[in-house]
Design an enzyme around this catalytic site. Sequence first.
Site, PDB file in Angstrom:
ATOM      1  N   ASP A 336      70.899  45.556  48.930  1.00  0.00           N
ATOM      2  CA  ASP A 336      70.898  46.476  50.064  1.00  0.00           C
ATOM      3  C   ASP A 336      70.096  47.743  49.748  1.00  0.00           C
ATOM      4  OD1 ASP A 336      71.516  47.661  52.457  1.00  0.00           O
ATOM      5  OD2 ASP A 336      73.692  47.601  52.178  1.00  0.00           O
ATOM      6  N   ASP A 447      74.677  38.248  53.490  1.00  0.00           N
ATOM      7  CA  ASP A 447      75.963  38.929  53.420  1.00  0.00           C
ATOM      8  C   ASP A 447      76.530  39.121  54.821  1.00  0.00           C
ATOM      9  OD1 ASP A 447      78.152  40.179  52.299  1.00  0.00           O
ATOM     10  OD2 ASP A 447      77.001  41.721  51.256  1.00  0.00           O
ATOM     11  N   ASP A 517      83.495  40.442  45.181  1.00  0.00           N
ATOM     12  CA  ASP A 517      82.772  41.628  44.736  1.00  0.00           C
ATOM     13  C   ASP A 517      83.323  42.171  43.428  1.00  0.00           C
ATOM     14  OD1 ASP A 517      81.117  41.570  46.948  1.00  0.00           O
ATOM     15  OD2 ASP A 517      82.285  43.030  48.088  1.00  0.00           O
TER      16      ASP A 517
END
Length: 699
Positions: A336, A447, A517
């Site tokens: 990102d 994602d 995560d």
Amino acid sequence: MSPHDRWLLRTAHTVYAVRLEPGGRWAETAAWGPHGVETGPSPLPGDQHTHFLTPADAAPAEYIPYGLRPFTGADLTVRRPGGERGTWWEFAGARQDEEAALELEFADPVTGLRATLHYRVVPGTDVLLRWTVLANTGAEELHLEQLDSAAVNVPVTGAARLTYLTGQWAQEFTRTTLELARGRFEMGSTQGVPGHAYAPWLALQDAAEADGPATATWGVALQWPGSWHLTADAEPGGGLRVRAGRVPHEGAVALAPGAELRTPELACAFSPEGLDGLSRVWHRYERHLAGERLHRPRKVLYNSWEATGFDVDAAAQLELAEIAAELGVELFVVDDGWFTGRGDEKGGLGDWTADPAAFPDGFDAFIARIKALGMDFGLWVEPEAVSPASALHAEHPEWVYRIDGRPATLVREQLLLDLGRADVQDFVLATLDRLLTAHDISYLKWDMNRPPTERGRPGATEPGALDLDAAHAAGYLRVLDHLRTRHPHVTVEGCAGGGARVEHTTLARTDVVWPSDNTAPLDRLAIQYGYLHAHAPHTMSSWVTDAPGVFDPRPRSLAFRFVLASAGVLGIGADIRRWDAARRAEAASWVARYKDVRDVVHHGEARLLGSPADATCGVQYEEPGGRVVVAAWSTGRLDGAPLVPGRPARLRLRGLDPAAVYADQDTGTRYSGAHLLHAGLPLPWSATHDAELVVLVRL
């Protein structure tokens, strides 16, 4: 065809037997287990006469509507426009393709509903797929308030032991067990994805037997990327009945005259070798789903997220890339923050163009520098999301889920696109096509960081016919299918805030998935232990990071982290600029070691040895007639004291030939198979040695 007929479906090692109820009103499970289990009286409840229950309520029905089964849980509930609920049908015919496929049809002459129960054996596996096709042949619209895929009946003798995978964000795939003697167990998700709390997977055993290598174990997994439920009923008649299906967000799905609906597939599996054996059944099935893509090596990747976050610029990325190349990394992924307007999580989503300020010499020139280092290049994307401040949202505010007159809920400062709309799908397809054709990209990390909240589509021409959850799932799968067909060279990683969308329709269309995560060592060990019960190692992306523990803060070595990540598909996510020369050299040696055993880990038969609750646990991978790889970890104290003074820990291996001889590839130490099976592989843990990757060669 006589209503007493019975049909068999035969997998590689198991058989599933179906019979008709004597009156021809529903199908029943007759037997399910190893070859031969169909010979003899059925172990499941038969025609019973019980006060306050109908025969259907006590029957081991394969699929039955409310109406026939009014009390103990039906699989299908149909409401007519006038409000009447209930369906009463009769057997209308069967079609069978040897013992590999079966269709059973039932029809209700009043409503015109026809239900076809489908069964299909997956070649080379012990998995049977089941689904139902519902067709409206009548003159009025029908409303499907419950539309499960199938039900299975498990021949336990008393209480059942249920094993399932639970958690939350950063704690997905926690193996959980309960005993169900009477009553109902239910789990599911209404988040538009399977979710972090439960996986759509369940294993079932007889509670009277301890789990072990000779324990009969049944399993089901719902193949659906949207909202779902799975229910297990320990029924009054003594049976254990499990049903599963998708959950319509609107409460009911309208089925117009002439229309038909296909439910998601329910995968059903059996193993006579306990939970560990059932895991290998699922692993073989997922290797089948991968097809030819299974034989493409999953490359060692570096992902820059934990090193740079949103602060992406070419110079820092190239500094990381140069170090990653020295470590032996094969793929560099920018996460990102690479696109315009993405200085933080409040902007940019939807405007998928590389930020010229971050790449002043041009994005293609940056990619060329990565390629010149000998690595492939990958990008993070979130195609289903949009930032309120983005140019896309300004141009198409109607593309997000919303309800007129109601406030929109921001999750992670973003909204969710209505991927069930054809124009939104076309935009996503065009965006991904542009990125993958204009730039030399060979890896996408897809994602999804929020569930839908205000689930509406204002202005829809037929709001009563909306089925938003199914439409979004269909759009998601359409895009993934397009990627597979149009860009077959691109590796796709699936992610949804970690492991919120891990199920077989996704796994069939991606190459790897991101289970969580949470990359802290002991936390991640528990996550991966649960994950490998349901899913194959070649699908499990895992990173080496410097992250501290979230739930278990006990420190662990770099070796522990590398062996843990090598148990699936190895990646590195740490800020490797901060690693000194010794740490980088150790990392490079682990990367090389992983590459040497990668094929065994991804293609071999895996066995789970112990659990993270034990002081020593591991995973064993074996290629037929070849090498055996053992990933082992010490989960106990790191004070240098062995568990038993003067003795190393021992990990008993499984499935080896006791008469064969195996040699440690590094030390040359020889072991008989019998020694490894019964005495175990010695592991001399210490304060500085808490993990090992042992390679045994069969001589």
